[in-house]
Enzyme design. Structure first.
Site, PDB file in Angstrom:
ATOM      1  CG  ASN A  90      -0.921   1.533   1.570  1.00  0.00           C
ATOM      2  OD1 ASN A  90      -2.548   2.084   1.238  1.00  0.00           O
ATOM      3  ND2 ASN A  90      -1.362   1.542   2.796  1.00  0.00           N
ATOM      4  CE1 TYR A 157      -0.035   7.829  -6.462  1.00  0.00           C
ATOM      5  CE2 TYR A 157      -1.344   7.883  -7.885  1.00  0.00           C
ATOM      6  CZ  TYR A 157      -1.324   7.563  -6.753  1.00  0.00           C
ATOM      7  OH  TYR A 157      -2.249   7.356  -5.539  1.00  0.00           O
ATOM      8  CE  LYS A 161      -0.567   4.432  -6.338  1.00  0.00           C
ATOM      9  NZ  LYS A 161      -0.287   3.479  -5.630  1.00  0.00           N
TER      10      LYS A 161
HETATM   11  N1  LIG Z   1      -5.683   9.421  -1.316  1.00  0.00           N
HETATM   12  C1  LIG Z   1      -5.650   9.132  -2.218  1.00  0.00           C
HETATM   13  O1  LIG Z   1      -6.196  10.011  -2.464  1.00  0.00           O
HETATM   14  C2  LIG Z   1      -4.877   8.006  -3.211  1.00  0.00           C
HETATM   15  C3  LIG Z   1      -6.020   7.371  -3.845  1.00  0.00           C
HETATM   16  C4  LIG Z   1      -5.483   6.513  -4.862  1.00  0.00           C
HETATM   17  C5  LIG Z   1      -4.200   5.729  -4.141  1.00  0.00           C
HETATM   18  N2  LIG Z   1      -3.723   5.893  -2.974  1.00  0.00           N
HETATM   19  C6  LIG Z   1      -3.062   5.210  -2.386  1.00  0.00           C
HETATM   20  O2  LIG Z   1      -2.578   4.375  -1.072  1.00  0.00           O
HETATM   21  C7  LIG Z   1      -1.584   3.887  -0.694  1.00  0.00           C
HETATM   22  C8  LIG Z   1      -1.807   5.165   0.381  1.00  0.00           C
HETATM   23  O3  LIG Z   1      -2.035   6.275   0.592  1.00  0.00           O
HETATM   24  P1  LIG Z   1      -2.108   7.291   1.435  1.00  0.00           P
HETATM   25  O4  LIG Z   1      -3.441   8.489   0.676  1.00  0.00           O
HETATM   26  O5  LIG Z   1      -3.014   6.455   2.620  1.00  0.00           O
HETATM   27  O6  LIG Z   1      -1.156   8.444   1.829  1.00  0.00           O
HETATM   28  P2  LIG Z   1      -0.508   8.938   2.578  1.00  0.00           P
HETATM   29  O7  LIG Z   1       0.620  10.079   2.498  1.00  0.00           O
HETATM   30  O8  LIG Z   1      -1.011   9.189   3.714  1.00  0.00           O
HETATM   31  O9  LIG Z   1       0.628   7.042   2.807  1.00  0.00           O
HETATM   32  C9  LIG Z   1       1.168   6.601   2.021  1.00  0.00           C
HETATM   33  C10 LIG Z   1       2.328   6.235   3.496  1.00  0.00           C
HETATM   34  O10 LIG Z   1       3.593   5.498   2.784  1.00  0.00           O
HETATM   35  C11 LIG Z   1       4.557   5.530   3.644  1.00  0.00           C
HETATM   36  N3  LIG Z   1       5.913   5.242   2.293  1.00  0.00           N
HETATM   37  C12 LIG Z   1       6.543   6.370   1.843  1.00  0.00           C
HETATM   38  N4  LIG Z   1       7.073   6.526   1.009  1.00  0.00           N
HETATM   39  C13 LIG Z   1       7.617   4.451   1.642  1.00  0.00           C
HETATM   40  C14 LIG Z   1       8.691   4.207   1.490  1.00  0.00           C
HETATM   41  N5  LIG Z   1       9.620   3.859   0.305  1.00  0.00           N
HETATM   42  N6  LIG Z   1       8.689   2.592   1.941  1.00  0.00           N
HETATM   43  C15 LIG Z   1       7.466   2.501   2.612  1.00  0.00           C
HETATM   44  N7  LIG Z   1       6.480   3.662   2.860  1.00  0.00           N
HETATM   45  C16 LIG Z   1       6.731   4.879   2.616  1.00  0.00           C
HETATM   46  C17 LIG Z   1       4.377   7.021   3.095  1.00  0.00           C
HETATM   47  O11 LIG Z   1       5.770   7.405   4.714  1.00  0.00           O
HETATM   48  C18 LIG Z   1       3.230   6.949   4.023  1.00  0.00           C
HETATM   49  O12 LIG Z   1       2.966   6.838   5.742  1.00  0.00           O
HETATM   50  C19 LIG Z   1      -0.232   4.593  -1.793  1.00  0.00           C
HETATM   51  O13 LIG Z   1      -0.258   3.341  -3.063  1.00  0.00           O
HETATM   52  C20 LIG Z   1      -1.509   5.439  -2.405  1.00  0.00           C
HETATM   53  O14 LIG Z   1      -0.770   6.184  -3.900  1.00  0.00           O
HETATM   54  C21 LIG Z   1      -3.867   7.395  -2.550  1.00  0.00           C
END
Ligand SMILES: NC(=O)c1ccc[n+]([C@@H]2O[C@H](COP(=O)([O-])OP(=O)(O)OC[C@H]3O[C@@H](n4cnc5c(N)ncnc54)[C@H](O)[C@@H]3O)[C@@H](O)[C@H]2O)c1
Length: 285
Positions: A90, A157, A161
């Protein structure tokens, strides 16, 4: 159909300290799972772990781009809990600040995003696979609506994805004979740190979002909504897990939708002006 009972299952989550990761951890814990919480900073996963009974949680610092460290965490999980049933790949990043186009982005930053969002997922999944197969468990991968939307101004990104979506589909088909399953998670905009840029964090990106999408489509959902969808999707081993549901028709009819939106974007004068503005604001290459 037999549902997958999360009680006493061991689930490893990457990016667990983030919005979706932490909400999912809480949801799965409430359904009886034990958790391996991993993220970049030990303090961040320790803080989250403090919410749970110590015997059901293992917080570990892990950078998913480090393949050896990812394999070591799987070994630590086996030592601690004797098994690993589910991996939730994730962790994800986007542009550090603002947004850039392919033409003028910082090259190193482009490649870093791909390394975390695509290769980081591959490394996480690969490390966990022997255990997931042994336990007829599950792989869940966080993709995004960007797997089927045009990801302009967010190319590394969106490309990643779309890449992890296909990786997960391939995996599901390849190891179906083992009894294990793989699921793609498609969150739409969710109110977490990563999405802030499109919701006021950067004025130009926010404007692009407003011009490109109707209000009802771009409304951000709370991470708890994604977490509930993930837990339910796991229960039924669904191949595709959407949150919110409004993205389902766009995913299912993506062929036609993609042709129409790509054509619209190539003629959209206001969007072209915003792209130029973005490039003027973030000059790199
Ligand atoms: N928030 C949105 O709108 C959204 C929409 C679609 C997909 N996503 C995806 O959901 C997932 C979770 O994102 P979120 O929304 O909780 O954002 P977020 O930024 O709150 O969480 C992302 C987490 O990933 C961690 N991270 C970053 N690089 C890392 C690495 N190299 N190794 C380990 N951990 C790492 C960060 O420290 C953070 O805690 C991501 O893959 C994001 O792309 C988010």
């Amino acid at each position: 159909m037999m549902t997958y009972d999360l009680n006493d299952k061991v689930v490893l989550i990457t990016g667990a300290a983030g919005g979706i990761g932490a909400a999912t951890a809480r949801e799965l814990y409430a359904r009886g799972a034990s958790l391996v919480l991993t993220d970049m900073q030990q303090t961040a996963v320790d803080t989250l772990a403090a919410e749970f009974t110590p015997s059901r949680v293992l917080p570990v610092a892990l950078d998913v781009t480090d393949a050896a460290a990812t394999k070591a965490v799987v070994q630590q999980t086996i030592q601690r809990f004797g098994r690993l049933d589910v991996v939730f790949a994730n962790a994800g990043i986007s542009w550090r600040s603002g947004a850039s186009t392919i033409t003028n982005c910082d090259e190193a930053e482009f490649e870093k995003i791909v390394e975390v969002d695509l290769l980081g997922v591959w490394r996480t999944v690969r490390a966990a696979l022997p255990e997931i197969i042994r336990n007829k468990g599950q792989v869940l991968v966080t993709s995004s609506a960007y797997a089927f939307l045009n990801g302009m101004a967010n190319a590394p990104y969106a490309a990643s994805k779309a890449g992890v979506e296909m990786l997960t589909r391939c995996l599901r088909a390849e190891f179906a004979y083992t009894g294990a399953t793989a699921s793609v998670v498609y969150p739409g905009w969710t109110a977490t740190a990563i999405a802030k840029v499109a919701f006021g964090g950067n004025a130009t990106v926010t404007k692009m979002n407003e011009v490109g999408f109707p209000g009802w489509l771009r409304r951000a959902i709370p991470p708890e909504q994604v977490a509930r969808a993930v837990a339910k999707g796991m229960q039924y081993r669904r191949p595709r897990i959407y949150a919110p549901w409004r993205w389902v028709p766009f995913s299912l009819f993506r062929g036609l939708f993609g042709v129409l939106t790509d054509a619209m974007l190539s003629r959209h004068r206001e969007m072209h002006a915003l792209i130029q503005q973005l490039e003027a604001e973030s000059k790199h290459g």
